[in-house]
Design an enzyme around this catalytic site. Sequence first.
Site, PDB file in Angstrom:
ATOM      1  CE  LYS A   9      57.920  84.681  41.466  1.00  0.00           C
ATOM      2  NZ  LYS A   9      57.113  84.890  42.709  1.00  0.00           N
ATOM      3  CE1 TYR A  49      55.344  89.794  40.968  1.00  0.00           C
ATOM      4  CE2 TYR A  49      57.701  90.233  40.971  1.00  0.00           C
ATOM      5  CZ  TYR A  49      56.646  89.336  40.943  1.00  0.00           C
ATOM      6  OH  TYR A  49      56.898  87.980  40.889  1.00  0.00           O
ATOM      7  CG  ASN A 112      56.067  82.421  45.309  1.00  0.00           C
ATOM      8  OD1 ASN A 112      56.923  82.968  44.622  1.00  0.00           O
ATOM      9  ND2 ASN A 112      54.844  82.881  45.437  1.00  0.00           N
ATOM     10  CG  HIS A 115      55.097  85.784  37.545  1.00  0.00           C
ATOM     11  ND1 HIS A 115      54.202  86.470  38.337  1.00  0.00           N
ATOM     12  CD2 HIS A 115      54.765  86.078  36.252  1.00  0.00           C
ATOM     13  CE1 HIS A 115      53.379  87.175  37.545  1.00  0.00           C
ATOM     14  NE2 HIS A 115      53.703  86.952  36.286  1.00  0.00           N
ATOM     15  CD  GLU A 126      52.279  89.519  34.345  1.00  0.00           C
ATOM     16  OE1 GLU A 126      52.419  88.304  34.054  1.00  0.00           O
ATOM     17  OE2 GLU A 126      51.735  89.901  35.403  1.00  0.00           O
TER      18      GLU A 126
HETATM   19  P1  IDP Z   1      51.118  85.108  42.506  1.00  0.00           P
HETATM   20  O1  IDP Z   1      52.603  85.102  42.204  1.00  0.00           O
HETATM   21  O2  IDP Z   1      50.651  83.746  42.948  1.00  0.00           O
HETATM   22  O3  IDP Z   1      50.288  85.685  41.396  1.00  0.00           O
HETATM   23  P2  IDP Z   1      50.678  87.626  43.947  1.00  0.00           P
HETATM   24  O4  IDP Z   1      49.629  87.816  44.999  1.00  0.00           O
HETATM   25  O5  IDP Z   1      50.453  88.267  42.623  1.00  0.00           O
HETATM   26  O6  IDP Z   1      50.917  86.049  43.796  1.00  0.00           O
HETATM   27  O7  IDP Z   1      52.049  88.132  44.565  1.00  0.00           O
HETATM   28  C1  IDP Z   1      53.187  88.291  43.735  1.00  0.00           C
HETATM   29  C2  IDP Z   1      54.385  87.725  44.445  1.00  0.00           C
HETATM   30  O8  IDP Z   1      54.660  88.511  45.590  1.00  0.00           O
HETATM   31  C3  IDP Z   1      54.217  86.310  45.006  1.00  0.00           C
HETATM   32  O9  IDP Z   1      54.430  85.297  44.043  1.00  0.00           O
HETATM   33  C4  IDP Z   1      55.278  86.299  46.078  1.00  0.00           C
HETATM   34  O10 IDP Z   1      56.583  86.085  45.511  1.00  0.00           O
HETATM   35  C5  IDP Z   1      55.202  87.703  46.611  1.00  0.00           C
HETATM   36  N1  IDP Z   1      54.324  87.803  47.781  1.00  0.00           N
HETATM   37  C6  IDP Z   1      52.975  87.838  47.797  1.00  0.00           C
HETATM   38  N2  IDP Z   1      52.495  87.941  49.052  1.00  0.00           N
HETATM   39  C7  IDP Z   1      53.598  87.985  49.849  1.00  0.00           C
HETATM   40  C8  IDP Z   1      53.776  88.104  51.268  1.00  0.00           C
HETATM   41  O11 IDP Z   1      52.819  88.161  52.039  1.00  0.00           O
HETATM   42  N3  IDP Z   1      55.071  88.118  51.716  1.00  0.00           N
HETATM   43  C9  IDP Z   1      56.148  88.038  50.873  1.00  0.00           C
HETATM   44  N4  IDP Z   1      56.020  87.931  49.536  1.00  0.00           N
HETATM   45  C10 IDP Z   1      54.761  87.911  49.029  1.00  0.00           C
HETATM   46 MG    MG Z   2      50.217  87.629  40.669  1.00  0.00          MG
END
Ligand code: IDP
Ligand code: MG
Length: 150
Positions: A9, A49, A112, A115, A126
């Site tokens: 990312k 997303y 984070n 992905h 994807e």
């Molecule tokens: P993942 O990336 O571990 O699969 P997902 O629940 O699919 O997690 O969420 C997609 C992305 O959305 C996360 O990697 C993160 O960048 C962002 N995200 C998820 N929850 C939050 C939140 O509570 N606040 C801000 N960003 C979030």
């Molecule tokens: Mg996810």
Amino acid sequence: MERTLIIIKPDAVQRALIGEIVRRFELRGLRIAGMKFMQISRELAAEHYKEHKGKPFYEGLLDYITAAPVVVMALEGTDAIEIARSTIGATKPIDSSPGSIRGDFGVEVGRNLVHGSDKPASAERELNLFFSPDELIDWSRDLDRWVFEG
Ligand code: IDP
Ligand code: MG
């Protein structure tokens, strides 16, 4: 053999972590089937997303993933989806184990770093969004028999 979509990312690219992150997946044993450096459009981000549309963090998530270039990779191997997710770590860096990418380099869920597809149907969807068939290479490595048993 399974394939998964990985995105290094914008925060990871800006923090000069491309090499470190590719290195971790390579050393884990996953094989690269496709890789490119690109800037994600708002349209592509929204499609990628779409399961999160309507959530409070959705617009911020689109801002984040489109803010700077990314590296997208197709990785393959036995159970590649779960193997990659464990190398990446839990969604929230605070819950990620040290030794995982998010556990070693992350602090906040909205920054984070990486992905990884979460299940076979997502991986297929994807991979089709980010790669055309001719960008994915069928090949084998001389070391594959030392990583994959079958
Ligand atoms: P993942 O990336 O571990 O699969 P997902 O629940 O699919 O997690 O969420 C997609 C992305 O959305 C996360 O990697 C993160 O960048 C962002 N995200 C998820 N929850 C939050 C939140 O509570 N606040 C801000 N960003 C979030
Ligand atoms: Mg996810």
